[in-house]
Every structure is written in structure tokens, then in C-alpha cells.
Scaffold this motif. Structure first.
Motif, PDB file in Angstrom:
ATOM      1  N   GLU A  17       0.812  -1.224   0.000  1.00 41.53           N
ATOM      2  CA  GLU A  17       0.000   0.000   0.000  1.00 41.53           C
ATOM      3  C   GLU A  17       0.842   1.270   0.000  1.00 41.53           C
ATOM      4  N   SER A  18       2.055   1.191   0.510  1.00 42.49           N
ATOM      5  CA  SER A  18       2.943   2.365   0.483  1.00 42.49           C
ATOM      6  C   SER A  18       3.769   2.393  -0.803  1.00 42.49           C
ATOM      7  N   ARG A  19       3.528   1.417  -1.657  1.00 36.76           N
ATOM      8  CA  ARG A  19       4.260   1.281  -2.930  1.00 36.76           C
ATOM      9  C   ARG A  19       5.774   1.233  -2.691  1.00 36.76           C
ATOM     10  N   GLY A  20       6.155   0.527  -1.636  1.00 34.56           N
ATOM     11  CA  GLY A  20       7.569   0.323  -1.350  1.00 34.56           C
ATOM     12  C   GLY A  20       8.250   1.418  -0.559  1.00 34.56           C
ATOM     13  N   ALA A  21       7.506   2.457  -0.195  1.00 34.94           N
ATOM     14  CA  ALA A  21       8.112   3.526   0.610  1.00 34.94           C
ATOM     15  C   ALA A  21       8.494   3.017   2.001  1.00 34.94           C
ATOM     16  N   VAL A  22       7.713   2.069   2.513  1.00 38.17           N
ATOM     17  CA  VAL A  22       8.005   1.396   3.788  1.00 38.17           C
ATOM     18  C   VAL A  22       8.050  -0.091   3.472  1.00 38.17           C
ATOM     19  N   THR A  23       9.191  -0.708   3.679  1.00 38.55           N
ATOM     20  CA  THR A  23       9.369  -2.103   3.276  1.00 38.55           C
ATOM     21  C   THR A  23       9.274  -3.070   4.453  1.00 38.55           C
ATOM     22  N   ARG A  24       9.182  -4.344   4.100  1.00 46.25           N
ATOM     23  CA  ARG A  24       9.199  -5.391   5.122  1.00 46.25           C
ATOM     24  C   ARG A  24      10.500  -5.339   5.906  1.00 46.25           C
ATOM     25  N   ARG A  25      11.577  -5.015   5.234  1.00 41.88           N
ATOM     26  CA  ARG A  25      12.878  -4.880   5.915  1.00 41.88           C
ATOM     27  C   ARG A  25      12.835  -3.769   6.962  1.00 41.88           C
ATOM     28  N   ASP A  26      12.157  -2.676   6.622  1.00 41.95           N
ATOM     29  CA  ASP A  26      12.029  -1.560   7.565  1.00 41.95           C
ATOM     30  C   ASP A  26      11.217  -1.963   8.794  1.00 41.95           C
ATOM     31  N   LEU A  27      10.179  -2.733   8.556  1.00 35.55           N
ATOM     32  CA  LEU A  27       9.243  -3.078   9.617  1.00 35.55           C
ATOM     33  C   LEU A  27       9.719  -4.214  10.514  1.00 35.55           C
ATOM     34  N   ARG A  28      10.546  -5.104   9.975  1.00 32.86           N
ATOM     35  CA  ARG A  28      11.060  -6.248  10.750  1.00 32.86           C
ATOM     36  C   ARG A  28      12.572  -6.325  10.584  1.00 32.86           C
ATOM     37  N   PRO A  29      13.308  -5.310  11.054  1.00 29.55           N
ATOM     38  CA  PRO A  29      14.747  -5.226  10.775  1.00 29.55           C
ATOM     39  C   PRO A  29      15.581  -6.365  11.360  1.00 29.55           C
ATOM     40  N   THR A  30      15.104  -7.004  12.404  1.00 25.46           N
ATOM     41  CA  THR A  30      15.925  -8.036  13.039  1.00 25.46           C
ATOM     42  C   THR A  30      15.653  -9.441  12.522  1.00 25.46           C
ATOM     43  N   ASP A  31      14.501  -9.661  11.897  1.00 27.17           N
ATOM     44  CA  ASP A  31      14.195 -11.037  11.488  1.00 27.17           C
ATOM     45  C   ASP A  31      13.639 -11.196  10.080  1.00 27.17           C
ATOM     46  N   TRP A  32      13.704 -10.151   9.264  1.00 31.96           N
ATOM     47  CA  TRP A  32      13.136 -10.271   7.931  1.00 31.96           C
ATOM     48  C   TRP A  32      13.822 -11.359   7.108  1.00 31.96           C
ATOM     49  N   ARG A  33      15.098 -11.618   7.357  1.00 34.02           N
ATOM     50  CA  ARG A  33      15.832 -12.647   6.591  1.00 34.02           C
ATOM     51  C   ARG A  33      15.262 -14.040   6.837  1.00 34.02           C
ATOM     52  N   GLU A  34      14.789 -14.300   8.049  1.00 33.87           N
ATOM     53  CA  GLU A  34      14.203 -15.602   8.359  1.00 33.87           C
ATOM     54  C   GLU A  34      12.787 -15.738   7.810  1.00 33.87           C
ATOM     55  N   ILE A  35      12.051 -14.637   7.787  1.00 29.79           N
ATOM     56  CA  ILE A  35      10.660 -14.669   7.337  1.00 29.79           C
ATOM     57  C   ILE A  35      10.570 -14.680   5.815  1.00 29.79           C
ATOM     58  N   TRP A  36      11.374 -13.828   5.166  1.00 34.55           N
ATOM     59  CA  TRP A  36      11.339 -13.693   3.704  1.00 34.55           C
ATOM     60  C   TRP A  36      12.731 -13.921   3.128  1.00 34.55           C
ATOM     61  N   PRO A  37      13.220 -15.146   3.129  1.00 30.47           N
ATOM     62  CA  PRO A  37      14.588 -15.404   2.657  1.00 30.47           C
ATOM     63  C   PRO A  37      14.804 -14.996   1.202  1.00 30.47           C
ATOM     64  N   GLU A  38      13.743 -14.942   0.417  1.00 33.78           N
ATOM     65  CA  GLU A  38      13.883 -14.548  -0.981  1.00 33.78           C
ATOM     66  C   GLU A  38      14.347 -13.097  -1.124  1.00 33.78           C
ATOM     67  N   LEU A  39      14.161 -12.272  -0.092  1.00 36.06           N
ATOM     68  CA  LEU A  39      14.595 -10.888  -0.149  1.00 36.06           C
ATOM     69  C   LEU A  39      16.114 -10.752  -0.020  1.00 36.06           C
ATOM     70  N   ASN A  40      16.775 -11.798   0.463  1.00 37.11           N
ATOM     71  CA  ASN A  40      18.228 -11.748   0.593  1.00 37.11           C
ATOM     72  C   ASN A  40      18.913 -11.500  -0.740  1.00 37.11           C
ATOM     73  N   ALA A  41      18.309 -11.972  -1.816  1.00 36.24           N
ATOM     74  CA  ALA A  41      18.891 -11.830  -3.150  1.00 36.24           C
ATOM     75  C   ALA A  41      18.649 -10.435  -3.739  1.00 36.24           C
ATOM     76  N   GLN A  42      17.745  -9.675  -3.128  1.00 33.60           N
ATOM     77  CA  GLN A  42      17.416  -8.342  -3.648  1.00 33.60           C
ATOM     78  C   GLN A  42      18.250  -7.281  -2.933  1.00 33.60           C
ATOM     79  N   PRO A  43      18.762  -6.312  -3.677  1.00 32.93           N
ATOM     80  CA  PRO A  43      19.518  -5.228  -3.019  1.00 32.93           C
ATOM     81  C   PRO A  43      18.589  -4.370  -2.161  1.00 32.93           C
ATOM     82  N   GLU A  44      19.127  -3.879  -1.064  1.00 37.37           N
ATOM     83  CA  GLU A  44      18.344  -2.990  -0.197  1.00 37.37           C
ATOM     84  C   GLU A  44      18.227  -1.614  -0.844  1.00 37.37           C
ATOM     85  N   ALA A  45      17.061  -1.008  -0.683  1.00 36.40           N
ATOM     86  CA  ALA A  45      16.865   0.359  -1.202  1.00 36.40           C
ATOM     87  C   ALA A  45      17.638   1.327  -0.324  1.00 36.40           C
ATOM     88  N   ALA A  46      18.040   2.404  -0.910  1.00 36.05           N
ATOM     89  CA  ALA A  46      18.812   3.414  -0.173  1.00 36.05           C
ATOM     90  C   ALA A  46      18.001   4.166   0.817  1.00 36.05           C
TER      91      ALA A  46
END
Length: 80
Positions: free
Chosen positions: A51-80
């Protein structure tokens, strides 16, 4: 949660309520997330990112455990 706080603060009150509803929650619950009283669940994180069109990401919202929840995001570069 600074990104979510900034994103919501830029909206008029009514728009914040509509945004929360589109995410399947309330503005009060989003405010609890912003101030660290609650943690956004996985489905809510996805909805906020969508809904924020990527302005607020899952990485932003779960900074300590997003890698375990969404491992597919590991392959994507983080936005600046």
C-alpha cells in the motif's frame, strides 16, 4: 520505525485511516507499531509495503528477522 512514522505523518488524518484500512488494520495499531508497543505481523508488513508502494518495506518493519521470514529478499539489493 522511523520510515513508517514519517510516511504516516505526511498524510492527512483521514488518509491515514484509509491507508490503515487498506492494510487491514487501524491507524491506532500502526501508531503502536511506530512507537514500539507492537510488532507488525508478516501479513501486515506485506500489506504496508504494497500500500505504500515500497516507501516502507518489510525490511524496515522487521529489521531483526526479515531474513528468516522472507529469505527470498536476501537476493534483492536494499533500497537506499
Amino acid at each position: 520505525m522511523e520510515k513508517l512514522k514519517t510516511y504516516l505523518a505526511a498524510m492527512p488524518s483521514l488518509e491515514r485511516q484509509h491507508f490503515a484500512a487498506r492494510c487491514g488494520t487501524t491507524h491506532a495499531f500502526l501508531r503502536n507499531i511506530v512507537y514500539g508497543q507492537r510488532v507488525a505481523g508478516e501479513k501486515l508488513c506485506v500489506a504496508i509495503e504494497r500500500e505504500s508502494r515500497g516507501a516502507v518495506t518489510r525490511r524496515d518493519l522487521r529489521p531483526t528477522d526479515w531474513r528468516e521470514i522472507w529469505p527470498e529478499l536476501n537476493a534483492q539489493p536494499e533500497a537506499a
